[in-house]
Scaffold this motif. Structure first.
Motif, PDB file in Angstrom:
ATOM      1  N   UNK A 304      74.186  27.047   2.608  1.00  0.00           N
ATOM      2  CA  UNK A 304      74.200  27.079   4.068  1.00  0.00           C
ATOM      3  C   UNK A 304      73.690  28.425   4.599  1.00  0.00           C
ATOM      4  N   UNK A 305      72.857  28.373   5.623  1.00  0.00           N
ATOM      5  CA  UNK A 305      72.414  29.558   6.340  1.00  0.00           C
ATOM      6  C   UNK A 305      72.851  29.401   7.789  1.00  0.00           C
ATOM      7  N   UNK A 306      73.774  30.248   8.210  1.00  0.00           N
ATOM      8  CA  UNK A 306      74.269  30.219   9.581  1.00  0.00           C
ATOM      9  C   UNK A 306      73.351  31.101  10.425  1.00  0.00           C
ATOM     10  N   UNK A 307      72.680  30.501  11.372  1.00  0.00           N
ATOM     11  CA  UNK A 307      71.695  31.219  12.185  1.00  0.00           C
ATOM     12  C   UNK A 307      72.065  31.149  13.655  1.00  0.00           C
ATOM     13  N   UNK A 308      72.038  32.290  14.327  1.00  0.00           N
ATOM     14  CA  UNK A 308      72.257  32.339  15.763  1.00  0.00           C
ATOM     15  C   UNK A 308      71.164  33.159  16.417  1.00  0.00           C
ATOM     16  N   UNK A 309      70.848  32.859  17.672  1.00  0.00           N
ATOM     17  CA  UNK A 309      69.823  33.626  18.381  1.00  0.00           C
ATOM     18  C   UNK A 309      69.986  33.435  19.881  1.00  0.00           C
ATOM     19  N   UNK A 310      69.572  34.466  20.618  1.00  0.00           N
ATOM     20  CA  UNK A 310      69.616  34.406  22.076  1.00  0.00           C
ATOM     21  C   UNK A 310      68.471  33.600  22.632  1.00  0.00           C
ATOM     22  N   UNK A 315      64.233  36.105  19.743  1.00  0.00           N
ATOM     23  CA  UNK A 315      65.456  36.601  19.133  1.00  0.00           C
ATOM     24  C   UNK A 315      66.471  36.912  20.237  1.00  0.00           C
ATOM     25  N   UNK A 316      67.367  37.839  20.076  1.00  0.00           N
ATOM     26  CA  UNK A 316      67.687  38.566  18.854  1.00  0.00           C
ATOM     27  C   UNK A 316      68.480  37.647  17.923  1.00  0.00           C
ATOM     28  N   UNK A 317      68.182  37.707  16.609  1.00  0.00           N
ATOM     29  CA  UNK A 317      68.721  36.750  15.653  1.00  0.00           C
ATOM     30  C   UNK A 317      69.820  37.355  14.792  1.00  0.00           C
ATOM     31  N   UNK A 318      70.674  36.473  14.303  1.00  0.00           N
ATOM     32  CA  UNK A 318      71.848  36.844  13.513  1.00  0.00           C
ATOM     33  C   UNK A 318      72.009  35.780  12.434  1.00  0.00           C
ATOM     34  N   UNK A 319      71.888  36.162  11.153  1.00  0.00           N
ATOM     35  CA  UNK A 319      71.958  35.199  10.048  1.00  0.00           C
ATOM     36  C   UNK A 319      73.018  35.618   9.034  1.00  0.00           C
ATOM     37  N   UNK A 320      73.820  34.636   8.590  1.00  0.00           N
ATOM     38  CA  UNK A 320      74.858  34.858   7.581  1.00  0.00           C
ATOM     39  C   UNK A 320      74.649  33.851   6.447  1.00  0.00           C
ATOM     40  N   UNK A 321      74.771  34.330   5.209  1.00  0.00           N
ATOM     41  CA  UNK A 321      74.655  33.414   4.073  1.00  0.00           C
ATOM     42  C   UNK A 321      75.313  34.028   2.844  1.00  0.00           C
ATOM     43  N   UNK A 322      75.513  33.185   1.828  1.00  0.00           N
ATOM     44  CA  UNK A 322      76.121  33.604   0.568  1.00  0.00           C
ATOM     45  C   UNK A 322      75.093  33.505  -0.545  1.00  0.00           C
ATOM     46  N   UNK A 334      66.406  42.985  15.849  1.00  0.00           N
ATOM     47  CA  UNK A 334      66.161  43.300  17.249  1.00  0.00           C
ATOM     48  C   UNK A 334      65.267  42.207  17.828  1.00  0.00           C
ATOM     49  N   UNK A 335      65.110  42.191  19.126  1.00  0.00           N
ATOM     50  CA  UNK A 335      64.293  41.153  19.757  1.00  0.00           C
ATOM     51  C   UNK A 335      62.860  41.642  19.956  1.00  0.00           C
ATOM     52  N   UNK A 336      61.935  40.719  20.074  1.00  0.00           N
ATOM     53  CA  UNK A 336      60.537  41.064  20.271  1.00  0.00           C
ATOM     54  C   UNK A 336      59.662  39.845  20.116  1.00  0.00           C
ATOM     55  N   UNK A 337      58.385  39.986  20.449  1.00  0.00           N
ATOM     56  CA  UNK A 337      57.484  38.832  20.408  1.00  0.00           C
ATOM     57  C   UNK A 337      57.245  38.342  18.980  1.00  0.00           C
ATOM     58  N   UNK A 338      57.493  39.188  17.973  1.00  0.00           N
ATOM     59  CA  UNK A 338      57.303  38.758  16.589  1.00  0.00           C
ATOM     60  C   UNK A 338      58.586  38.553  15.833  1.00  0.00           C
ATOM     61  N   UNK A 339      59.718  38.484  16.536  1.00  0.00           N
ATOM     62  CA  UNK A 339      61.004  38.345  15.858  1.00  0.00           C
ATOM     63  C   UNK A 339      61.805  37.158  16.378  1.00  0.00           C
TER      64      UNK A 339
END
Length: 365
Positions: A304-310, A315-322, A334-339
């Motif tokens: 599982x990959x837990x992904x969050x983003x605004x 972005x800005x993105x936040x990912x959690x995994x094992x 961080x946020x941006x046109x390429x992220x």
């Protein structure tokens, strides 16, 4: 062969007792020598605004003093620059600083809890518009690592005016920009250099707070960083991002987490946190923090990959995994046109494939 860019050095007061009782008026150009971040100046003002006055908070060692503009929640005395723009019955404030005690919450911390909206402002950057913690119409952007926050104090400003103001910001001292960007985060960060009280703040879509009040990060010297990360089994680069700084965070003699800062040439950042399974403050499965965002559950090599983003685009993105080697990880961007979402998932996939945490006798075992 070109010479390496020299690291940025700025003026620091010897004692908190030397702080100005009132922040002195100073131009952006002169303020740059007293700041550990790129100072920006507005090259254009909103219609009818004819006054722009800037003041500086100088950096000093920790210590509580009676000085206007100092933080009431910490003994830290980092530098900052404040600009008040006014005219025609309207007034707003710009505040600039290096947000360095934690990763900036969803990349726009002053808008935490607000349904913020992103707008492009050139050179891959975005500004977020929303409402700040004081209930004011506000905005926030990260520009060459500098956090630039805006708050409307009087009157009304349109979205277009606020976006245009950010797009018109220019470095006060252009030659300082490459030097600041060449300086490792650990050398810029007040909290990495000073024994100041840490502050528990939100950091992303999923909940993670370092609640220890005392300074606890042990930062790796820049010259030792490549060997240190290689010993930990952590890649020295991810996409266009290069390892910039690293720290271990512990509980007494036991290391609980490893943080690695990756930076791009333009000042974009990734922040990796790694721990042995169950051995740190990352709690799985992650819980949503109190901020409007999108959350998804994706597949990462059967895990599982837990992904969050605004915002999916920026972005800005936040990912959690094992990781199968017995470690748990979090990557913030961080946020941006390429992220945006897709680009960030590609970075997570690349990083996961390059990790060798379980096969080394490193700090995290």
């Amino acid at each position: 062969m070109s010479s390496p860019v020299p690291h940025w050095r700025w003026h620091i007061l010897e004692s908190a007792a030397d702080l100005d009782p009132l922040p002195p008026v100073i131009t952006e150009e002169l303020a740059q020598d007293g700041c550990n971040f790129v100072v920006w100046r507005p090259s254009e003002l909103p219609a009818g605004c004819d006054t722009s006055t800037g003041t500086i908070r100088r950096e000093a060692p920790p210590g509580r003093v009676e000085a206007e503009g100092r933080s009431p929640w910490s003994d830290a005395n980092p530098s900052g620059y404040r600009t008040e723009i006014s005219g025609g019955g309207r007034r707003l404030r710009l505040k600039q600083f290096l947000y360095d005690w934690a990763f900036p919450a969803a990349d726009h911390p002053c808008l935490w809890g607000s349904d913020a909206r992103p707008y492009e402002i050139g050179e891959g950057r975005v500004v977020w518009l929303g409402t700040d913690y004081m209930g004011h119409r506000a905005a926030s952007a990260r520009m060459a690592r500098t956090t630039v926050e805006l708050s409307v104090l009087e009157g009304e400003f349109t979205d277009e005016e606020l976006v245009a103001l950010y797009a018109a910001l220019r470095p006060a001292v252009p030659e300082a920009v490459p030097r600041v960007l060449a300086t490792p985060f650990a050398e810029l960060s007040y909290w990495a250099r000073q024994p100041a009280e840490m502050v528990s703040v939100p950091t992303g879509v999923f909940s993670f707070h370092r609640r220890d009040r005392q300074h606890e990060g042990d930062w790796v010297a820049a010259a030792d960083l490549p060997a240190f990360l290689t010993g930990q089994g952590v890649p020295l680069s991810v996409g266009a991002y290069r390892a910039d700084s690293a720290a271990t965070f512990g509980d007494g003699a036991a290391v609980r987490e490893l943080d690695v800062v990756y930076a791009s040439a333009s000042g974009g950042e990734l922040r990796l946190t790694a721990q042995r399974t169950g051995g740190g403050r990352l709690v799985f499965p992650p819980e949503r923090d109190k901020h409007p965002a999108t959350a998804e559950l994706l597949d990462l090599g059967g895990r599982p990959l837990h992904l969050g983003y605004s915002d999916a685009r920026y972005g800005a993105c936040d990912a959690w995994w094992q990781h199968p080697d017995g470690h748990e990880l979090r990557l913030l961007g961080s946020s941006g046109t390429g992220l945006g979402r897709d680009a960030f998932v590609d970075l997570v996939t690349e990083l996961d494939a390059g990790l060798r945490l379980g096969g080394r006798a490193g700090t995290l075992g």
